[in-house]
Scaffold this active site. Structure first.
Site, PDB file in Angstrom:
ATOM      1  N   ARG A 101       1.514 -37.411  -5.866  1.00  0.00           N
ATOM      2  CA  ARG A 101       2.793 -37.857  -6.458  1.00  0.00           C
ATOM      3  C   ARG A 101       3.694 -38.279  -5.310  1.00  0.00           C
ATOM      4  O   ARG A 101       4.023 -37.470  -4.437  1.00  0.00           O
ATOM      5  CB  ARG A 101       3.430 -36.739  -7.270  1.00  0.00           C
ATOM      6  CG  ARG A 101       4.864 -37.063  -7.664  1.00  0.00           C
ATOM      7  CD  ARG A 101       5.414 -36.124  -8.712  1.00  0.00           C
ATOM      8  NE  ARG A 101       4.862 -36.412 -10.015  1.00  0.00           N
ATOM      9  CZ  ARG A 101       5.433 -36.058 -11.171  1.00  0.00           C
ATOM     10  NH1 ARG A 101       6.583 -35.417 -11.186  1.00  0.00           N
ATOM     11  NH2 ARG A 101       4.867 -36.347 -12.330  1.00  0.00           N
ATOM     12  N   ASP A 217      12.384 -42.382 -21.687  1.00  0.00           N
ATOM     13  CA  ASP A 217      12.219 -41.695 -20.403  1.00  0.00           C
ATOM     14  C   ASP A 217      13.623 -41.557 -19.813  1.00  0.00           C
ATOM     15  O   ASP A 217      14.574 -42.201 -20.299  1.00  0.00           O
ATOM     16  CB  ASP A 217      11.300 -42.560 -19.509  1.00  0.00           C
ATOM     17  CG  ASP A 217      11.067 -41.974 -18.118  1.00  0.00           C
ATOM     18  OD1 ASP A 217      11.328 -40.779 -17.907  1.00  0.00           O
ATOM     19  OD2 ASP A 217      10.614 -42.736 -17.232  1.00  0.00           O
TER      20      ASP A 217
END
Ligand code: CP
Ligand code: NVA
Length: 298
Positions: A101, A217
């Protein structure tokens, strides 16, 4: 050697295989007939915060017989400037796979190239492929094939989530509509590369009309905190709430990749009335990512 670096580069057949296998991993969670990561160690290298992705990969790797090794990027020499390609060549000699990530998409790609081990994009600024595969699985669990359906994304239409949705739409044959203010619409270049049926509009009511799935989101993605005030100002109104859902199909699903900011991208009442779906999405990260890892090591 298989990687999952983006939905742009993931073949359609691979998506189908992962989506098909995920249900089995869910059904047989406590009774797996094989442990494909037995004897393996997988590094999780994270430069950004995470709850769902970190926990689901750590638990998933463990349940598949492997050992997860969590490395906060700031705790390893990477955080002090050691190049990605050197980190990749060291880890590639010690561990069997990597889940990363980070910020730049090119960093995940460079890691995959130099490490020589299967590498998963666990979110970059450009894509969040594990999340969108999970969301599609969650949709299909409840509504059957996503092909031919209408998915409406509301909010920051230029961040990682809508970009992964754009690449999925062309490959899986559903219609995607993105409702976002001009400053937060996906680039023409991404839309051109993806193809497929994607409508981008500032008009939320047009985008939501007849939708089978309404998705949102956060307005302020990780790394964009300095732009918070401006984003909150420009994105105001791009919220999923009862008014928006009146335009969608009566049985439309509402999803959120989480974390959720009530009163911003979604209101409290709408979030709570769709919490079953939203937390199934969160749980399904575990099952779908097991299917991804299994596909990668086959
Ligand atoms: N949706 C998601 O990726 O959550 P985390 O940031 O908590 O991992
Ligand atoms: N767009 C969000 C997704 C979080 C899962 C971010 O990048 O912060």
């Amino acid at each position: 050697m298989k990687h999952l670096l983006s939905l742009e580069s993931m073949p359609r057949e691979a998506m189908d295989a992962v989506l098909q296998a995920a249900a089995g991993f869910k059904q047989h969670r406590n009774n797996p007939d094989r442990k494909p990561l037995s004897g393996q160690t997988w590094a999780l290298i994270f430069s950004k915060s995470s709850t769902r992705t970190r926990v689901s990969f750590e638990v998933g790797i463990h349940e598949m017989g492997g050992r997860p090794l969590f490395l906060n990027a700031n705790d390893i020499q990477l955080g002090r400037g050691e190049p990605i390609k050197d980190t990749a060549r060291v880890l590639g000699r010690m561990v069997h796979g990597a889940v990363i990530r980070t910020f730049a998409q090119r960093d995940v790609e460079e890691f995959a190239r130099y490490s020589g081990i299967p590498t998963v994009n666990a979110l970059t600024d450009d894509e969040h492929p594990c999340q969108v595969l999970t969301d599609i699985h969650t949709f299909q669990e409840r509504r059957g094939p996503i092909q031919g359906k209408v998915v409406t994304f509301v909010g920051d239409g230029a961040c990682n989530m809508p970009i992964s949705w754009i690449f999925a739409a062309a490959k899986l044959g559903f219609e995607l509509r993105i409702a976002a203010p001009k400053a937060f619409q996906p680039s023409v270049e991404v839309l051109r590369r993806a193809g497929g049926r994607v409508l981008v509009t500032e008009d939320l009511s047009i985008a939501a009309s007849g939708a089978d799935l309404v998705y949102t989101d956060v307005w302020v993605s990780m790394g964009k905190e300095a732009e918070s005030a401006e984003r909150l100002r420009v994105l105001e109104g791009y919220q999923i709430n009862a008014d928006v859902l009146k335009r969608a199909k009566p049985d439309a699903l509402v999803m959120h990749c989480l974390p959720a900011y009530r009163g911003k991208e979604i209101d409290e009442a709408t979030f709570e009335s769709h919490a079953d779906t939203i937390f199934d999405q969160a749980e399904n990260r575990l099952h779908v990512q097991k299917a991804i890892l299994d596909w990668m090591v086959r």
